[in-house]
Design a protein around this motif. Structure first.
Motif, short mmCIF file in Angstrom:
data_model
loop_
_atom_site.label_atom_id
_atom_site.label_comp_id
_atom_site.label_asym_id
_atom_site.label_seq_id
_atom_site.Cartn_x
_atom_site.Cartn_y
_atom_site.Cartn_z
N GLU A 125 9.80 4.78 5.22
CA GLU A 125 9.58 5.99 4.41
C GLU A 125 10.47 5.96 3.19
OE1 GLU A 125 11.04 10.12 5.51
OE2 GLU A 125 8.95 10.22 6.19
N ILE A 126 9.88 6.20 2.02
CA ILE A 126 10.67 6.31 0.79
C ILE A 126 10.22 7.56 0.05
CG2 ILE A 126 10.86 3.79 0.63
CD1 ILE A 126 9.00 3.98 -1.84
N ALA A 127 10.98 7.94 -0.95
CA ALA A 127 10.63 9.11 -1.76
C ALA A 127 9.95 8.63 -3.04
CB ALA A 127 11.87 9.93 -2.09
N ASP A 128 8.89 9.34 -3.43
CA ASP A 128 8.26 9.03 -4.71
C ASP A 128 9.02 9.74 -5.83
OD1 ASP A 128 7.51 11.68 -4.69
OD2 ASP A 128 5.37 11.31 -4.46
N ASP A 129 8.48 9.70 -7.03
CA ASP A 129 9.21 10.25 -8.17
C ASP A 129 9.23 11.77 -8.19
OD1 ASP A 129 9.12 7.50 -8.83
OD2 ASP A 129 9.41 8.02 -10.94
N LEU A 130 8.48 12.41 -7.30
CA LEU A 130 8.53 13.86 -7.16
C LEU A 130 9.42 14.28 -5.99
CD1 LEU A 130 4.81 14.90 -7.79
CD2 LEU A 130 6.77 15.35 -9.27
N GLY A 131 9.97 13.28 -5.30
CA GLY A 131 10.81 13.59 -4.16
C GLY A 131 10.04 13.75 -2.86
N GLN A 132 8.72 13.53 -2.90
CA GLN A 132 7.91 13.62 -1.68
C GLN A 132 7.99 12.32 -0.91
OE1 GLN A 132 4.12 14.57 -3.47
NE2 GLN A 132 4.45 16.76 -3.22
N LYS A 133 7.91 12.42 0.41
CA LYS A 133 8.05 11.25 1.26
C LYS A 133 6.70 10.54 1.41
CE LYS A 133 12.40 12.05 2.09
NZ LYS A 133 13.44 11.16 1.51
N ILE A 134 6.73 9.23 1.27
CA ILE A 134 5.55 8.41 1.52
C ILE A 134 5.96 7.24 2.40
CG2 ILE A 134 4.42 9.03 -0.64
CD1 ILE A 134 5.25 6.29 -1.71
N ILE A 135 4.99 6.59 3.01
CA ILE A 135 5.26 5.47 3.90
C ILE A 135 4.61 4.21 3.34
CG2 ILE A 135 4.99 4.56 6.24
CD1 ILE A 135 4.93 7.42 7.25
N ALA A 156 0.85 -1.19 0.00
CA ALA A 156 0.00 0.00 0.00
C ALA A 156 0.88 1.24 0.00
CB ALA A 156 -0.93 0.00 1.22
N ASN A 157 0.47 2.24 -0.75
CA ASN A 157 1.20 3.50 -0.96
C ASN A 157 2.34 3.35 -1.96
OD1 ASN A 157 -0.29 5.27 0.48
ND2 ASN A 157 1.18 5.61 2.11
N GLY A 158 2.58 2.16 -2.45
CA GLY A 158 3.65 1.96 -3.42
C GLY A 158 3.08 1.57 -4.76
N GLY A 159 2.48 2.51 -5.46
CA GLY A 159 1.85 2.21 -6.73
C GLY A 159 1.97 3.35 -7.72
N LEU A 160 1.64 3.06 -8.98
CA LEU A 160 1.71 4.08 -10.02
C LEU A 160 0.78 5.24 -9.72
CD1 LEU A 160 1.73 1.74 -13.16
CD2 LEU A 160 3.69 2.72 -11.98
N GLY A 161 -0.38 4.94 -9.18
CA GLY A 161 -1.34 6.00 -8.85
C GLY A 161 -0.92 6.82 -7.65
N ASN A 162 0.15 6.40 -7.01
CA ASN A 162 0.66 7.10 -5.84
C ASN A 162 1.94 7.85 -6.15
OD1 ASN A 162 -0.28 7.33 -3.14
ND2 ASN A 162 1.55 6.28 -2.43
N GLY A 163 2.31 7.90 -7.45
CA GLY A 163 3.51 8.61 -7.84
C GLY A 163 4.79 7.83 -7.66
#
Length: 672
Positions: free
Chosen positions: A111-121, A55-62
């Motif tokens: 916590e990882i960074a998405d392709d925009l550099g924003q942090k997600i968990i 969860a939170n690790g998908g194409l729709g999540n950036g």
């Protein structure tokens, strides 16, 4: 430390010596698990398997494949990474269950960074197998062709250099920038409010000279049949787009051409049956729309900074496939589109007469000037229509909206609740601890409620035959926007308040002028008031409740102390929308932007089968029969207008206002 078992109940977490942060992470992991089950049918298991849902690790999540795969590979050998399009989750399969367990223990809450550099968990749960709602692979819309490498890189450079974005504003060729992009018009100015041109006012100078030789070449080689005399140049920055629309039939000949320069883009096509086709437009390609794709399919670009594309770079006729093992994200660049059209000087005689402005025989009613005219308009374009479409309408109204369910379930046990304008009664049985009663103007809809064993009766929402102060709560869902004057809309709110006891609450939903145009399901962000403009901060197309909340700034809810404009102020502003200049109500084109607050919205009905779904501008869509089109009157509300109407009443305070999937909503309370 190792994460507790996914099957562990949240109330038993104290059996583990967890820190406050770990407890919070566990709660969010379980929430993600429950959300995926409720909205996507993805069922987690309490034992280790080779498969995990992330969860939170998908194409729709950036999060692209390139970004997520290295993180997963830190824990073992990845057999497959499956990333469904437009979903904020993915599936990973490891070679062994031991490696999967290591990923579960190590990456949960990381916590990882998405392709925009924003942090997600990330939140991981075990599943028996990867499962998702597969998207059907569609063919290109009939009449649509994508021609790749139609111009050379040298021609691309000349075309881009021919557009002077800083040209003197006194020049009539100059068009000031729109809100989200720079635009220039040649030949004729394209009017976005009606997707048309003023044929009596050609622009001086014609098309740029550099276009002439290219157009002649396309004609000679048979790519096009008409030489265009109108050009619109749009420059799209990453994150910008254009609402879905159909160019007015009578304005232009059959061909609409779009040349993509500078960067590739994914364009969305949608027809009246709700079929959506995502088409990749490579750099230096020409899109040619003729026939059905020109006249029946909307086309638009979703505002986002990444597109879902094939990781391999191979496309089937430009279509984004459903091969989730070969999908990733592509960061958008600056795209400049040259859209060529041939202005039509005779009425359109296309084969789609039911949706053709040249061939429609019916005339729209005029905007009402007094209460009597408003009542007659509502009788013809609201009450009569719902009687005709009741069965069909009911077949499309079966899924309760979470925020409304939340309101009803939060009410004290034993509360008396009235649903004013209850339709088919889909909210009457939500909370068995409430005593709910519904009413509606439609006899046929009330009959459907009674068939479902709900308490319901027929009445007008302006005169409900119940004593004052009888209800602990009321709901009014998608009703008040059907009243044709501001006074009648305020009166409808006043009637709701009359029914409430002191301290009682009412929930009101009305259609919003401000809309989003995306292909995904609705987004819900509980407790947050997110305007459509700010929703762009939620990257891409996620549709699962709760999975994205951590990455969105809490913009809060507007309370009763907020500054809200008066009804007259809002009416004067009219959402900066185009006024109905000739007093005739415009017929709205489904799945396009609203250009007037007072409109007729088509409902397409096919026979009496009850199996066909309806055509709504923002709701479910389905098949239609051009011989059975009904028009419903709507007054779509702009931001602040509903609150202003409520605050004209002295005995009301607004507890909360928010935007929910195309609606403005308020929760109000009656004063003691």
């Amino acid at each position: 430390m190792a994460a507790p078992s996914v099957g562990m109940d949240i109330h038993h977490q104290n059996n583990f010596k967890l820190s406050k942060t770990e407890k919070k992470s566990l709660r969010k992991q379980i929430k993600a698990r429950n959300t995926l089950l409720r909205h996507e049918g993805i069922e987690a298991v309490s034992y280790a398997t080779q498969n995990l849902v992330v969860a939170n690790g998908g194409l729709g999540n950036g999060v692209s494949r390139k970004r997520l795969l290295p993180v997963l590979e830190q824990c073992g050998s990845v057999d497959a990474l499956l990333m469904p399009p437009n979903k904020p989750y993915s599936f990973v399969r490891y070679k062994t269950a031991e490696e999967s367990r290591k990923a579960y223990d190590t990456l949960n809450g990381q916590e990882i960074a998405d392709d925009l550099g924003q942090k997600i968990i990330l939140y991981l749960n075990f599943v028996e197998k990867a499962q998702w709602k597969e998207l059907r692979l569609q063919a290109l819309p009939p009449g649509l062709v994508v021609i790749e490498e139609i111009v050379s890189s040298e021609e691309e450079k000349m075309l881009l250099e021919s557009i002077n974005w800083t040209e003197d504003k006194d020049n009539k060729n100059f068009q000031k920038s729109l809100k989200h992009r720079r635009v220039r018009h040649f030949g004729y100015e394209f009017h976005y409010e009606n997707n048309n041109v003023d044929k009596e006012k050609p622009l001086p100078g014609g098309l740029p000279d550099v276009c002439e030789s290219i157009l002649e070449k396309w004609l000679k080689e048979g790519y096009i049949k008409h030489k265009p005399d109108q050009l619109t140049v749009n420059q799209y920055e990453p994150g910008h787009g254009i609402p879905a629309h159909i160019d007015t039939h009578s304005a232009f000949e059959d061909e609409i051409l779009s040349l993509s320069l500078g960067s590739e883009i994914v364009m969305d096509f949608k027809n009246l049956e709700g079929i959506t086709v995502q088409v990749m437009l490579p750099c230096r390609s020409l899109l040619v729309m003729t026939g059905e794709s020109r006249y029946l399919w909307t086309h638009g670009i979703t505002p986002r900074k990444f597109d879902t594309v094939q990781a391999s770079g191979h496309y089937n006729s430009g279509i984004i496939t459903s091969d989730i093992g070969d999908l990733t994200l592509s960061k958008r660049g600056v795209r400049t589109s040259f859209t060529f059209r041939k202005v039509r000087h005779t009425p359109c005689n296309c084969s789609y007469s039911s949706v053709c402005d040249s061939q429609r025989k019916e005339t729209s009613p005029s905007f009402p000037e007094n209460a009597k005219e408003a009542s007659l308009l509502e009788q013809e374009y609201v009450h009569r229509v719902y009687e005709k479409i009741a069965g069909h309408f009911s077949s499309t109204r079966h899924t309760p909206w979470p925020c409304i369910v939340e309101f009803l379930k939060a009410l004290p046990s034993g509360s008396i609740v009235a649903d004013i304008g209850c339709g088919n009664g889909k909210y009457l049985g939500i909370n068995k601890d409430l005593y709910m009663i519904g009413c509606d103007r439609s006899q046929n809809l009330v009959d459907i409620c009674r068939e479902r064993q709900f308490q319901a009766f027929i009445c007008d929402a302006l005169a409900v035959p119940m004593r004052s102060g009888f209800c602990d709560a009321c709901i009014s869902i998608a009703v008040i926007h059907h009243f044709a004057t501001a006074e009648r809309r305020v009166a409808a709110v006043q009637e709701l308040v009359r029914l409430l006891r002191p301290g009682g609450k009412a929930l009101i939903y009305v259609w919003a002028m401000e809309q989003e145009y995306t292909n995904q399901k609705s987004k819900y962000l509980r407790g947050k008031r997110i305007s459509p403009g700010k929703k762009e901060k939620i990257n891409s197309d996620a549709s699962v409740e709760g999975l994205l909340v951590e990455r969105v700034p809490d913009v809060g809810s507007r309370d009763s102390a907020s500054s809200v404009p008066s009804v007259s102020d809002v009416q004067e502003r009219r959402c900066k929308s185009r006024q109905v200049t000739n007093s005739e109500l415009p017929v709205h084109t489904n799945r396009t932007s609203f250009h007037s607050q007072d409109v007729l919205v088509p409902w397409h009905l096919k026979g009496n089968s009850g199996k066909d779904k309806a055509v709504e501008p923002f709701g479910p869509v389905g098949s239609h029969d051009p011989s059975s089109i009904f028009h419903r009157y709507y007054h779509v509300f702009c931001d602040g207008e509903l609150e202003a109407a409520c605050q004209t009443l002295s005995n009301v305070s607004i507890l909360k206002s928010y935007y929910d999937q195309g609606n403005w909503c308020v929760i109000l309370q009656k004063s003691d």
